[in-house]
Design an enzyme around this catalytic site. Sequence first.
Site, PDB file in Angstrom:
ATOM      1  N   CYS A   2     -42.543  96.885 -34.387  1.00  0.00           N
ATOM      2  CA  CYS A   2     -41.835  97.281 -33.182  1.00  0.00           C
ATOM      3  C   CYS A   2     -42.296  98.687 -32.847  1.00  0.00           C
ATOM      4  CB  CYS A   2     -40.332  97.315 -33.452  1.00  0.00           C
ATOM      5  SG  CYS A   2     -39.711  95.828 -34.235  1.00  0.00           S
ATOM      6  N   ARG A  27     -46.617  97.112 -28.957  1.00  0.00           N
ATOM      7  CA  ARG A  27     -46.198  96.829 -30.336  1.00  0.00           C
ATOM      8  C   ARG A  27     -45.179  95.693 -30.424  1.00  0.00           C
ATOM      9  NH1 ARG A  27     -47.596 100.888 -33.762  1.00  0.00           N
ATOM     10  NH2 ARG A  27     -46.033 100.210 -35.248  1.00  0.00           N
ATOM     11  N   TRP A  76     -40.403  93.413 -31.736  1.00  0.00           N
ATOM     12  CA  TRP A  76     -41.134  92.172 -31.980  1.00  0.00           C
ATOM     13  C   TRP A  76     -40.351  91.477 -33.090  1.00  0.00           C
ATOM     14  CZ3 TRP A  76     -44.163  90.164 -36.177  1.00  0.00           C
ATOM     15  CH2 TRP A  76     -44.970  89.065 -35.828  1.00  0.00           C
ATOM     16  N   ASN A 101     -38.447 100.062 -37.506  1.00  0.00           N
ATOM     17  CA  ASN A 101     -39.650  99.240 -37.462  1.00  0.00           C
ATOM     18  C   ASN A 101     -40.002  98.912 -38.900  1.00  0.00           C
ATOM     19  OD1 ASN A 101     -42.204  98.148 -37.002  1.00  0.00           O
ATOM     20  ND2 ASN A 101     -43.184 100.165 -37.025  1.00  0.00           N
ATOM     21  N   GLY A 102     -40.115  97.618 -39.220  1.00  0.00           N
ATOM     22  CA  GLY A 102     -40.442  97.221 -40.592  1.00  0.00           C
ATOM     23  C   GLY A 102     -39.598  96.027 -41.001  1.00  0.00           C
ATOM     24  N   GLU A 484     -64.450  84.476 -32.320  1.00  0.00           N
ATOM     25  CA  GLU A 484     -63.764  85.517 -31.546  1.00  0.00           C
ATOM     26  C   GLU A 484     -63.529  85.029 -30.109  1.00  0.00           C
ATOM     27  OE1 GLU A 484     -62.108  87.977 -32.189  1.00  0.00           O
ATOM     28  OE2 GLU A 484     -62.063  89.169 -30.368  1.00  0.00           O
ATOM     29  N   LYS A 488     -59.881  84.715 -28.436  1.00  0.00           N
ATOM     30  CA  LYS A 488     -59.527  85.368 -27.163  1.00  0.00           C
ATOM     31  C   LYS A 488     -58.908  84.347 -26.220  1.00  0.00           C
ATOM     32  CE  LYS A 488     -59.478  88.660 -27.968  1.00  0.00           C
ATOM     33  NZ  LYS A 488     -59.797  89.268 -29.197  1.00  0.00           N
ATOM     34  N   GLU A 491     -55.409  83.260 -27.441  1.00  0.00           N
ATOM     35  CA  GLU A 491     -54.423  84.352 -27.387  1.00  0.00           C
ATOM     36  C   GLU A 491     -53.857  84.556 -25.985  1.00  0.00           C
ATOM     37  OE1 GLU A 491     -55.390  87.888 -30.561  1.00  0.00           O
ATOM     38  OE2 GLU A 491     -56.827  87.627 -28.955  1.00  0.00           O
ATOM     39  N   HIS A 507     -70.009  66.874 -38.640  1.00  0.00           N
ATOM     40  CA  HIS A 507     -69.208  66.536 -39.828  1.00  0.00           C
ATOM     41  C   HIS A 507     -67.734  66.390 -39.500  1.00  0.00           C
ATOM     42  CE1 HIS A 507     -72.715  66.950 -42.312  1.00  0.00           C
ATOM     43  NE2 HIS A 507     -72.925  68.187 -41.860  1.00  0.00           N
ATOM     44  N   LYS A 606     -49.672  93.869 -30.769  1.00  0.00           N
ATOM     45  CA  LYS A 606     -50.979  94.461 -31.029  1.00  0.00           C
ATOM     46  C   LYS A 606     -51.129  94.948 -32.459  1.00  0.00           C
ATOM     47  CE  LYS A 606     -54.669  96.748 -29.140  1.00  0.00           C
ATOM     48  NZ  LYS A 606     -55.408  95.498 -29.132  1.00  0.00           N
TER      49      LYS A 606
HETATM   50  C1  G6P Z   1     -52.835  91.681 -34.473  1.00  0.00           C
HETATM   51  C2  G6P Z   1     -53.504  91.797 -33.121  1.00  0.00           C
HETATM   52  C3  G6P Z   1     -54.967  91.376 -33.213  1.00  0.00           C
HETATM   53  C4  G6P Z   1     -55.666  92.187 -34.297  1.00  0.00           C
HETATM   54  C5  G6P Z   1     -54.956  92.055 -35.642  1.00  0.00           C
HETATM   55  C6  G6P Z   1     -55.518  93.022 -36.667  1.00  0.00           C
HETATM   56  O1  G6P Z   1     -52.689  90.356 -34.812  1.00  0.00           O
HETATM   57  O2  G6P Z   1     -52.835  91.015 -32.153  1.00  0.00           O
HETATM   58  O3  G6P Z   1     -55.602  91.587 -31.976  1.00  0.00           O
HETATM   59  O4  G6P Z   1     -56.986  91.748 -34.415  1.00  0.00           O
HETATM   60  O5  G6P Z   1     -53.575  92.376 -35.485  1.00  0.00           O
HETATM   61  O6  G6P Z   1     -55.248  94.324 -36.232  1.00  0.00           O
HETATM   62  P1  G6P Z   1     -56.005  95.609 -36.687  1.00  0.00           P
HETATM   63  O7  G6P Z   1     -55.274  96.743 -36.017  1.00  0.00           O
HETATM   64  O8  G6P Z   1     -55.890  95.673 -38.181  1.00  0.00           O
HETATM   65  O9  G6P Z   1     -57.418  95.502 -36.235  1.00  0.00           O
END
Ligand code: G6P
Length: 611
Positions: A2, A27, A76, A101-102, A484, A488, A491, A507, A606
Amino acid sequence: MCGIVGAVAQRDVVPILLEGLRRLEYRGYDSAGIVVIDGEGKSLQRVRRRGKITELERGLSGTVLRGRTGIAHTRWATHGEPSETNAHPHICRQAIALVHNGIIENHEKLRTQQRANGFEFTSDTDTEVIVHQIYRYFERYDDLLVAVQNALKDLKGAYALGVISTKDPSYLVAARRGSPLVIGIGIGEHFIASDVAALLPVTQRFIFLEEGDIAELTRERVTIYNVEGEQVERPIRESELHADAVERGDFRHYMLKEIFEQSRAITETLEGRISGHRVLDEVFGPKAGEVLDEIQSVLILACGTSYHAGMVGHYWLESIANVSCRVEIASEFRYRCPVVTPHTLVVTLSQSGETADTIAALKEAKRAGFGPSLSICNVPESSLVREADLVLMTRAGPEIGVASTKAFTTQLTALLLLVIVLGRRHKLTAGEEARLVSQLLLLPSRVEQALQLSPAIEELSEQFAEIRNALFLGRGAHYPIAMEGALKLKEISYIHAEAYPAGELKHGPLALVDADMPVIAVAPNDQILEKLKSNLQEVRARGGRLYVFADHAAEVKSGPGITVIEIPSVEDETAPIIYTIPLQLLAYHAAVIKGTDVDQPRNLAKSVTVE
Ligand code: G6P
């Protein structure tokens, strides 16, 4: 995880707290809340809303909330659904308010004890036990700092906290263990926040609290105590970031802005790190040369997008540097028993530097006997940076869009710097190093060229408006790029997407291919291009719709069932960075067409500072 923000000032702190929350919304954005102390009546005034900060602002529009001390939170959800009653701040008996937060791991035990002592619960959160526990000690000692110090001893888990009480309306207590927290130093005012970005409009001077620190803030002073309760000094650091570094400018979304910032971001990553045709060892730290001389293998630990960067690093380290490498998902690594290899550089890759799983994995790696460690990270002073022996900052600048873009391509650029410095200690010749360095220096202009594909990709993405599934294919170092691309797309557009190494298609996943299954392939002009082309034929033969991002010279042409977007030619080693760009753009434009919340996709955040 959070976002938390707090302030003690001589002015009304509500606008500061709201701006801080807006800047921390990446966050988490399930619910938000604010509490201030009205100096006159010493009462806690709180407004909370389910949903984003705009909902909270709407909730505030009908009130006259003012106060010179306050704390606020954007959530969150972990324990308890997103709802107004579960939103922070939590209050105990109109005397103490808290944001957290935690995760508190022993919350059930504490809850049982507190219920037995007559405390009533109004939420399903783990957080509420903290405010009750503080209240219990506050009743006994009549001192907020002492109450927090005692209550924290009873907690198991991770926290960053801000606490205020009606006893003294110009006083705030903050604490951190396992979750980030900074103190902002103003003139006659002090602040706390989960991230410096939240406070940039009011200060550029920060203290980064260390693990176990507890701080008391008044308007005039900040006093910090370490985990043993001793008063300690922590340095004040000047941030180089400016408040407008987190503005969206003329871009429709942060994500698009950040995609278009990649050329400049990569220039920053390379700035001052190359001399002539050579990458400087010292950019990893003052004694890096000696440390790197000893390295025989690399262990990369990361999550999410950063893990995909690590996978590309794996290919590069083995093929370019001849250094053996393994890459592991941090949340798995932390719970397994790895075989320790001597002289292994543990590389953590992280945009935020605060990902709880990656921090725990690094600690586990150290405990097991791996080392030394290197943090490749975008946030100075973050936990991973502070834990590491060597550091290489990616310098992407603040990334606000939840889906990571420029953080990823700058991680790849930073990894190539590592590959070069390790490679020349193994098999890379000076001539090969010089060739790689020139490729690196060409990257920003090549990224610019790739960005020019945006209109063509926007047009193509119209065809993704109705689809529900997609397959991504790549080979070699482009397999993680395909992963990736799939990440994307899922997500931000919520289209189910999976990636496979193209040779693996036959396979199993080939069974999924029909006219409704778009297959997106990345086809650089490398040694395995012909193999990839055969894999694409397998898709066409089953009626699959192909979208291929192909090198101009690859001779893959558009035709029935196959749409080709030509990518400007690029050398093999840096190609993964360039091929990332069209996949980011595809996901972005597809999401815009679908009308999803591009910058804040549902259920995600994030920075994941909880397990
Ligand atoms: C979250 C974000 C991702 C990110 C991952 C790792 O899940 O939504 O976009 O890749 O954390 O985050 P970091 O800050 O360790 O790269």
